[in-house]
Design a protein around this motif. Structure first.
Motif, PDB file in Angstrom:
ATOM      1  N   ILE A  63      41.525  43.684  36.698  1.00 58.46           N
ATOM      2  CA  ILE A  63      42.950  42.916  36.632  1.00 58.46           C
ATOM      3  C   ILE A  63      42.924  41.093  36.840  1.00 58.46           C
ATOM      4  O   ILE A  63      43.858  40.738  36.677  1.00 58.46           O
ATOM      5  N   PHE A  64      41.651  40.850  36.433  1.00 61.17           N
ATOM      6  CA  PHE A  64      41.320  39.524  37.069  1.00 61.17           C
ATOM      7  C   PHE A  64      41.022  38.602  35.705  1.00 61.17           C
ATOM      8  O   PHE A  64      40.507  37.509  35.681  1.00 61.17           O
ATOM      9  N   ILE A  65      41.427  39.392  34.466  1.00 60.72           N
ATOM     10  CA  ILE A  65      41.183  38.348  33.387  1.00 60.72           C
ATOM     11  C   ILE A  65      42.369  37.650  32.942  1.00 60.72           C
ATOM     12  O   ILE A  65      42.349  36.447  32.809  1.00 60.72           O
ATOM     13  N   SER A  66      43.396  38.341  32.633  1.00 64.51           N
ATOM     14  CA  SER A  66      44.648  37.722  32.227  1.00 64.51           C
ATOM     15  C   SER A  66      45.606  37.775  33.299  1.00 64.51           C
ATOM     16  O   SER A  66      46.307  36.593  33.157  1.00 64.51           O
ATOM     17  N   LEU A  67      45.698  38.325  34.092  1.00 65.08           N
ATOM     18  CA  LEU A  67      46.841  38.583  35.016  1.00 65.08           C
ATOM     19  C   LEU A  67      47.123  37.282  35.927  1.00 65.08           C
ATOM     20  O   LEU A  67      48.095  36.761  36.138  1.00 65.08           O
ATOM     21  N   PRO A  68      45.771  36.805  36.562  1.00 66.40           N
ATOM     22  CA  PRO A  68      46.287  35.553  37.366  1.00 66.40           C
ATOM     23  C   PRO A  68      46.688  34.297  36.460  1.00 66.40           C
ATOM     24  O   PRO A  68      47.589  33.626  37.004  1.00 66.40           O
ATOM     25  N   TRP A  69      46.383  34.435  35.293  1.00 69.16           N
ATOM     26  CA  TRP A  69      47.077  33.168  34.655  1.00 69.16           C
ATOM     27  C   TRP A  69      48.481  33.425  34.018  1.00 69.16           C
ATOM     28  O   TRP A  69      49.224  32.568  33.931  1.00 69.16           O
ATOM     29  N   ILE A  70      48.933  34.669  33.878  1.00 67.43           N
ATOM     30  CA  ILE A  70      50.100  35.236  33.689  1.00 67.43           C
ATOM     31  C   ILE A  70      50.785  34.916  34.765  1.00 67.43           C
ATOM     32  O   ILE A  70      52.256  34.455  34.752  1.00 67.43           O
ATOM     33  N   LEU A  71      50.336  35.008  35.992  1.00 64.39           N
ATOM     34  CA  LEU A  71      51.119  34.957  37.190  1.00 64.39           C
ATOM     35  C   LEU A  71      51.362  33.450  37.501  1.00 64.39           C
ATOM     36  O   LEU A  71      52.359  33.044  38.070  1.00 64.39           O
ATOM     37  N   LEU A  72      50.415  32.672  37.055  1.00 68.54           N
ATOM     38  CA  LEU A  72      50.507  31.014  37.331  1.00 68.54           C
ATOM     39  C   LEU A  72      51.571  30.436  36.217  1.00 68.54           C
ATOM     40  O   LEU A  72      52.139  29.526  36.522  1.00 68.54           O
ATOM     41  N   THR A  73      51.880  31.203  35.019  1.00 76.10           N
ATOM     42  CA  THR A  73      52.532  30.488  33.859  1.00 76.10           C
ATOM     43  C   THR A  73      53.970  30.350  34.491  1.00 76.10           C
ATOM     44  O   THR A  73      54.374  29.131  34.134  1.00 76.10           O
ATOM     45  N   PRO A  74      54.831  31.291  35.215  1.00 75.30           N
ATOM     46  CA  PRO A  74      56.113  30.749  35.512  1.00 75.30           C
ATOM     47  C   PRO A  74      56.104  29.525  36.528  1.00 75.30           C
ATOM     48  O   PRO A  74      57.145  28.652  36.636  1.00 75.30           O
ATOM     49  N   ILE A  75      55.214  29.612  37.440  1.00 74.33           N
ATOM     50  CA  ILE A  75      54.964  28.617  38.349  1.00 74.33           C
ATOM     51  C   ILE A  75      54.901  27.335  37.686  1.00 74.33           C
ATOM     52  O   ILE A  75      55.568  26.246  38.002  1.00 74.33           O
ATOM     53  N   ILE A  76      53.828  27.271  36.613  1.00 77.42           N
ATOM     54  CA  ILE A  76      53.541  26.196  36.246  1.00 77.42           C
ATOM     55  C   ILE A  76      54.880  25.506  35.267  1.00 77.42           C
ATOM     56  O   ILE A  76      55.036  24.303  35.384  1.00 77.42           O
ATOM     57  N   ILE A  77      55.436  26.447  34.622  1.00 74.43           N
ATOM     58  CA  ILE A  77      56.604  25.947  33.785  1.00 74.43           C
ATOM     59  C   ILE A  77      57.638  25.628  34.834  1.00 74.43           C
ATOM     60  O   ILE A  77      58.216  24.496  34.430  1.00 74.43           O
ATOM     61  N   THR A  78      58.024  26.243  35.813  1.00 71.35           N
ATOM     62  CA  THR A  78      58.978  25.692  36.625  1.00 71.35           C
ATOM     63  C   THR A  78      58.740  24.402  37.178  1.00 71.35           C
ATOM     64  O   THR A  78      59.555  23.371  37.370  1.00 71.35           O
ATOM     65  N   TRP A  79      57.456  24.148  37.869  1.00 73.57           N
ATOM     66  CA  TRP A  79      57.064  22.984  38.459  1.00 73.57           C
ATOM     67  C   TRP A  79      57.092  21.926  37.199  1.00 73.57           C
ATOM     68  O   TRP A  79      57.632  20.803  37.622  1.00 73.57           O
ATOM     69  N   SER A  80      56.776  21.978  36.216  1.00 71.30           N
ATOM     70  CA  SER A  80      56.653  20.914  35.287  1.00 71.30           C
ATOM     71  C   SER A  80      57.980  20.822  34.848  1.00 71.30           C
ATOM     72  O   SER A  80      58.405  19.495  34.373  1.00 71.30           O
ATOM     73  N   ASP A  81      58.840  21.784  34.709  1.00 71.77           N
ATOM     74  CA  ASP A  81      60.161  21.583  34.151  1.00 71.77           C
ATOM     75  C   ASP A  81      60.946  20.660  35.348  1.00 71.77           C
ATOM     76  O   ASP A  81      61.649  19.539  34.717  1.00 71.77           O
ATOM     77  N   ALA A  82      60.691  20.801  36.376  1.00 67.36           N
ATOM     78  CA  ALA A  82      61.384  20.015  37.389  1.00 67.36           C
ATOM     79  C   ALA A  82      60.732  18.701  37.611  1.00 67.36           C
ATOM     80  O   ALA A  82      61.583  17.785  37.881  1.00 67.36           O
ATOM     81  N   GLN A  83      59.468  18.438  37.297  1.00 65.08           N
ATOM     82  CA  GLN A  83      58.869  16.988  37.102  1.00 65.08           C
ATOM     83  C   GLN A  83      59.259  16.403  36.104  1.00 65.08           C
ATOM     84  O   GLN A  83      59.536  15.048  36.134  1.00 65.08           O
ATOM     85  N   ILE A  84      59.066  16.774  34.844  1.00 69.29           N
ATOM     86  CA  ILE A  84      59.302  16.213  33.557  1.00 69.29           C
ATOM     87  C   ILE A  84      60.426  16.306  32.649  1.00 69.29           C
ATOM     88  O   ILE A  84      60.491  15.903  31.547  1.00 69.29           O
ATOM     89  N   GLY A  85      61.170  17.327  32.949  1.00 72.37           N
ATOM     90  CA  GLY A  85      62.149  18.174  32.360  1.00 72.37           C
ATOM     91  C   GLY A  85      61.687  19.217  31.314  1.00 72.37           C
ATOM     92  O   GLY A  85      60.500  19.093  30.906  1.00 72.37           O
ATOM     93  N   PRO A  86      62.526  19.964  31.101  1.00 72.87           N
ATOM     94  CA  PRO A  86      62.002  21.101  30.120  1.00 72.87           C
ATOM     95  C   PRO A  86      61.630  20.522  28.669  1.00 72.87           C
ATOM     96  O   PRO A  86      62.393  19.983  28.270  1.00 72.87           O
ATOM     97  N   SER A  87      60.623  21.156  28.271  1.00 70.68           N
ATOM     98  CA  SER A  87      60.102  20.987  26.886  1.00 70.68           C
ATOM     99  C   SER A  87      59.018  21.990  26.504  1.00 70.68           C
ATOM    100  O   SER A  87      58.765  22.689  27.463  1.00 70.68           O
ATOM    101  N   LEU A  88      58.851  21.888  25.183  1.00 70.04           N
ATOM    102  CA  LEU A  88      57.733  22.985  24.490  1.00 70.04           C
ATOM    103  C   LEU A  88      56.308  22.707  24.916  1.00 70.04           C
ATOM    104  O   LEU A  88      55.576  23.508  24.942  1.00 70.04           O
TER     105      LEU A  88
END
Length: 134
Positions: A63-88
């Motif tokens: 389970i350590f191929i894609s799952l850790p990165w998939i779990l980090l994705t919402p955290i990265i998106i939420t944190w970066s949206d809060a820092q620099i605003g939502p964007s693509l």
């Protein structure tokens, strides 16, 4: 209803990957679909994480191929949206990060590129399902 349809399509993608693994140069169909569902709507993270865990277990026996990165994705998106605003840009970075994990799992560069391009197409189609008309 959308989630059930996407999970069924992911199952079909896993079957494609297992069925044509030695014959064709192909993308990771189910990971592209799961990642696109996560990028289209952050609220899908729970079922996407579960499906990615099953995907990794079936295709890689770990389970350590894609799952850790998939779990980090919402955290990265939420944190970066809060820092620099939502964007693509944050979503593209996350998509590239998850797709790069396939390269380190032994997939060829062309297959990783095909997965990335397929994810873009799926992301566009899934986002259109979630759009509310004005």
């Amino acid at each position: 209803m959308i989630n059930a349809l996407l999970l069924f399509a992911c199952l079909i993608g896993i079957i494609f990957n297992l069925g044509f693994s030695g014959v064709l140069l192909q993308p990771d169909w189910s990971l592209a679909l799961l990642l696109a569902a996560l990028l289209a709507h952050r609220g899908n993270w729970l079922w996407v994480a579960l499906a990615t865990g099953i995907h990794d277990l079936i295709l890689y026996w770990s389970i350590f191929i894609s799952l850790p990165w998939i779990l980090l994705t919402p955290i990265i998106i939420t944190w970066s949206d809060a820092q620099i605003g939502p964007s693509l840009l944050q979503r593209f970075f996350s998509m590239l990060l998850v797709t790069t994990s396939l390269f380190f799992a032994g997939w060829s560069f062309v297959s990783c590129l095909l997965t990335l391009l397929l994810c873009l197409v799926f992301w566009h189609l899934i986002t259109r399902l979630y759009v509310q008309p004005a």
